[in-house]
Design an enzyme around this catalytic site. Structure first.
Site, PDB file in Angstrom:
ATOM      1  CG  HIS A 262     -27.656  75.599  18.016  1.00  0.00           C
ATOM      2  ND1 HIS A 262     -27.506  74.399  18.678  1.00  0.00           N
ATOM      3  CD2 HIS A 262     -28.609  75.384  17.065  1.00  0.00           C
ATOM      4  CE1 HIS A 262     -28.312  73.500  18.140  1.00  0.00           C
ATOM      5  NE2 HIS A 262     -28.987  74.066  17.157  1.00  0.00           N
TER       6      HIS A 262
ATOM      7  CG  ASP B  96     -20.534  79.624  24.430  1.00  0.00           C
ATOM      8  OD1 ASP B  96     -21.256  79.321  23.472  1.00  0.00           O
ATOM      9  OD2 ASP B  96     -19.563  78.943  24.790  1.00  0.00           O
TER      10      ASP B  96
HETATM   11  P1  ADP Z   1     -19.593  75.370  20.300  1.00  0.00           P
HETATM   12  O1  ADP Z   1     -20.891  74.848  19.815  1.00  0.00           O
HETATM   13  O2  ADP Z   1     -19.458  76.849  20.230  1.00  0.00           O
HETATM   14  O3  ADP Z   1     -18.405  74.705  19.672  1.00  0.00           O
HETATM   15  P2  ADP Z   1     -20.116  73.990  22.868  1.00  0.00           P
HETATM   16  O4  ADP Z   1     -19.319  73.994  24.125  1.00  0.00           O
HETATM   17  O5  ADP Z   1     -21.556  74.249  23.062  1.00  0.00           O
HETATM   18  O6  ADP Z   1     -19.434  75.035  21.869  1.00  0.00           O
HETATM   19  O7  ADP Z   1     -19.982  72.585  22.164  1.00  0.00           O
HETATM   20  C1  ADP Z   1     -18.747  72.052  21.803  1.00  0.00           C
HETATM   21  C2  ADP Z   1     -18.920  70.568  21.524  1.00  0.00           C
HETATM   22  O8  ADP Z   1     -17.782  70.119  20.782  1.00  0.00           O
HETATM   23  C3  ADP Z   1     -18.982  69.735  22.783  1.00  0.00           C
HETATM   24  O9  ADP Z   1     -19.882  68.668  22.594  1.00  0.00           O
HETATM   25  C4  ADP Z   1     -17.553  69.219  22.930  1.00  0.00           C
HETATM   26  O10 ADP Z   1     -17.446  67.962  23.580  1.00  0.00           O
HETATM   27  C5  ADP Z   1     -17.121  69.080  21.498  1.00  0.00           C
HETATM   28  N1  ADP Z   1     -15.672  69.281  21.382  1.00  0.00           N
HETATM   29  C6  ADP Z   1     -14.968  70.336  21.809  1.00  0.00           C
HETATM   30  N2  ADP Z   1     -13.659  70.179  21.575  1.00  0.00           N
HETATM   31  C7  ADP Z   1     -13.530  68.990  20.974  1.00  0.00           C
HETATM   32  C8  ADP Z   1     -12.403  68.250  20.479  1.00  0.00           C
HETATM   33  N3  ADP Z   1     -11.150  68.734  20.543  1.00  0.00           N
HETATM   34  N4  ADP Z   1     -12.646  67.065  19.932  1.00  0.00           N
HETATM   35  C9  ADP Z   1     -13.904  66.588  19.846  1.00  0.00           C
HETATM   36  N5  ADP Z   1     -14.996  67.238  20.291  1.00  0.00           N
HETATM   37  C10 ADP Z   1     -14.808  68.423  20.854  1.00  0.00           C
HETATM   38  O1  F6P Z   2     -23.722  76.781  17.532  1.00  0.00           O
HETATM   39  C1  F6P Z   2     -22.465  77.142  17.234  1.00  0.00           C
HETATM   40  C2  F6P Z   2     -21.898  76.618  15.932  1.00  0.00           C
HETATM   41  O2  F6P Z   2     -21.637  77.619  15.055  1.00  0.00           O
HETATM   42  C3  F6P Z   2     -22.720  75.613  15.191  1.00  0.00           C
HETATM   43  O3  F6P Z   2     -23.629  76.149  14.275  1.00  0.00           O
HETATM   44  C4  F6P Z   2     -21.670  74.833  14.528  1.00  0.00           C
HETATM   45  O4  F6P Z   2     -22.027  73.522  14.301  1.00  0.00           O
HETATM   46  C5  F6P Z   2     -20.519  74.875  15.515  1.00  0.00           C
HETATM   47  O5  F6P Z   2     -20.649  76.043  16.209  1.00  0.00           O
HETATM   48  C6  F6P Z   2     -19.163  74.712  14.874  1.00  0.00           C
HETATM   49  O6  F6P Z   2     -18.889  75.729  13.965  1.00  0.00           O
HETATM   50  P1  F6P Z   2     -18.511  75.436  12.459  1.00  0.00           P
HETATM   51  O7  F6P Z   2     -19.621  74.631  11.867  1.00  0.00           O
HETATM   52  O8  F6P Z   2     -18.350  76.776  11.845  1.00  0.00           O
HETATM   53  O9  F6P Z   2     -17.231  74.648  12.495  1.00  0.00           O
END
Ligand code: ADP
Ligand code: F6P
Length: 495
Positions: free
Chosen positions: A172, A384
């Protein structure tokens, strides 16, 4: 679910098994000892929740709490099978090796990586535990889909235990250039762990390319196109490594954003901020890879030089709590909260905040309303894997309104070329791009958003899962001989 009568495996085994560090829900115990389950943070959970909704399978992962694992249970139509982690393991495997060694190395060493042999040993032990659990719950010939950098040794451990199952792994996050990856003392063991899979999926072609180069340079393997011949490690099977970019559940986000309650909430959000002429939005885990400091610097300078008026502009920054015991995350939180206080102190008016900062998790409806309310979505990671927030914003903009400002250093930027693309390190360029996005005409925004929506609608999360599973099914060949035990520890070989 498959019937495994006659085998030594438990009576409930599954044809479709996924493994991720976290379950889709975290176990939370309040001060009075009441237990509840909350949705886990991050893009992996968002994506796999929708994929699992259509399938009968089991999800193997950690409950988010140290100590004994709860018994397997059902939630949202899925079987969840918790894997226990002790407090020491949480520190060494999750906070340590996964998030203070691998995470920085895989994200261009934005902060220095820590290398500790104890962390590595615990990472290996936890990966072996995951593999043993998977071996118990997988039916004969099952498909096992392993996720992310926390579980890179699982494919080889599992192959050794269960040569009959099909093993896929999806990354991911980015896979780093070999020059950075080679810093990891246990680099060879990590590659060998991954090469236990039949198919390895990556976010960008560049990530798959980095992995293939690492196999060639570090393990001296023969790579033809996107196939690695790994005979000497795993007993004669080939592994394919290719790009399969992840996405969002376009239809469900689109439908949600069209509901009257979400539309009303979007209007209410703007009204509660004094109906600013310009509403900017950032939604991220509070992570140093997301470029939150850079975007706040650019915003503060725009307010200072008068390009934006703080009394008529609001920047909402939602910063989901994340990895709160790791130093780099503690430092980031202090910096961000200091900047927010300064910006508000200098540029807000009563009833019209220049910044609204929320360090909390929200439900899908509230996020959809925020996306619908925002004029400019500001996505500025320094690195990212994909960034699903950018795609969620697009899925919610059924009005073809809004503008997406997107860092070039996200996987999403490879597909979303009609966004306002930026280099977040270039503060002058970032300021210019914020103004361009803010001042773009409705026609210009609509032209860009229509093109973006066409692409995300077509390449949605179901498309991604289908492409990954098809590639796994079609992967070159199954192992023909018993495999040798995965390398225990490469420390002695490499130092
Ligand atoms: P990462 O996997 O690094 O966290 P992504 O942008 O790919 O970043 O995914 C983040 C996910 O978490 C998205 O589906 C987003 O809607 C969700 N998310 C981000 N901030 C919040 C929050 N404050 N509350 C609930 N869901 C959140
Ligand atoms: O893909 C990014 C990622 O590290 C996922 O493996 C994980 O679910 C998400 O971000 C949130 O991170 P964490 O599980 O460390 O809270």
């Amino acid at each position: 679910m498959a019937d495994s009568a006659g085998s030594s495996r438990p009576s409930s085994t599954f044809d479709f098994v996924i493994a991720a560090n976290r379950l889709p829900v975290d176990r939370v115990v309040d001060e009075d000892g009441n237990v509840s389950w909350h949705r886990s943070p991050g893009g992996l959970v968002t994506a796999m929740e929708s994929v699992m909704a259509d399938r009968d399978g089991v999800w193997v992962g950690w409950s988010g709490e140290a100590g004994e694992a709860p018994e397997p249970f059902d939630e949202a139509g899925m079987r969840l099978h918790p894997v226990p982690l002790s407090e020491d393991e949480v520190q060494a495997y999750y906070e340590g090796f996964s998030n203070d060694t691998l995470w920085p190395v895989y994200h261009d060493v934005i902060v220095p990586a820590q290398f500790h042999r104890k962390w590595w040993n615990v990472y290996r032990e936890v990966n072996e535990r995951f593999a043993r659990t998977l071996a118990e719950v997988a039916a004969e010939g099952a498909t096992v889909w392993v996720h992310d950098y926390q579980l890179q040794l699982v494919p080889a451990f599992l192959r050794q235990l269960r040569p009959d199952v099909r093993i896929g792994w999806f990354d991911h996050i980015p896979f780093p250039p070999v020059e950075l990856f080679a810093q990891i003392p246990w680099r060879a063991a990590i590659l060998e762990g991954l090469l236990g899979a039949d198919f390895l999926g990556f976010q960008r072609p560049g990530d798959a390319g980095n992995f293939l180069r690492a196999c060639r340079h570090i393990l001296g393997m023969t790579v033809k196109g996107d196939v690695i011949h790994v005979g000497k490690v795993t007993g004669g099977h080939d592994v394919r490594a290719a790009c399969v970019p992840i996405s969002v559940d376009f239809r469900s986000m689109d439908e949600l954003a069209r509901t009257p309650s979400v539309r009303a909430r979007a209007r209410e959000i703007r009204a509660s901020l004094g109906d600013p002429s310009l509403l900017l939005l950032g939604i991220d885990r509070l992570d140093y890879t997301k470029g939150i400091r850079h975007r706040l610097k650019a915003y503060e300078e725009l307010l200072k030089d008068g390009s934006l008026d703080g009394a008529d502009t609001t920047f909402i920054q939602i910063a989901t709590p994340s990895r709160e015991r790791i130093d780099a995350y503690i430092d980031l939180r202090e910096h961000v909260e200091g900047a927010v206080g300064r910006i508000n102190g200098n540029y807000s008016a009563i009833g019209s905040p220049a910044m609204e900062y929320l360090h909390q998790a929200y439900g899908r409806e509230e996020l959809a309303a925020l996306y619908l309310a925002a004029d400019v979505m500001v996505v500025t990671p320094l690195r990212d894997g994909m960034n699903l927030v950018a795609k969620e914003y697009i899925a919610c903009r059924h009005d073809n309104g809004g503008a997406l400002l997107l860092s070039e250093f996200t996987g999403a930027a490879e597909e979303l070329r009609e966004a306002f693309l930026v280099n977040p390190h270039d503060i002058v360029g970032l300021k210019r791009a914020i103004l361009d996005a803010a001042h773009a005409s409705p026609q210009e925004r609509s032209r860009r958003m229509k093109a973006l929506r066409r692409r995300v609608r077509r390449n949605d999360v179901q498309h991604w899962a289908g492409a990954f599973l098809d590639a796994l099914e079609a992967a070159p060949n199954k192992p023909v001989r018993p495999v040798r035990k995965p390398t225990r520890d490469h420390t002695h070989e490499e130092h």
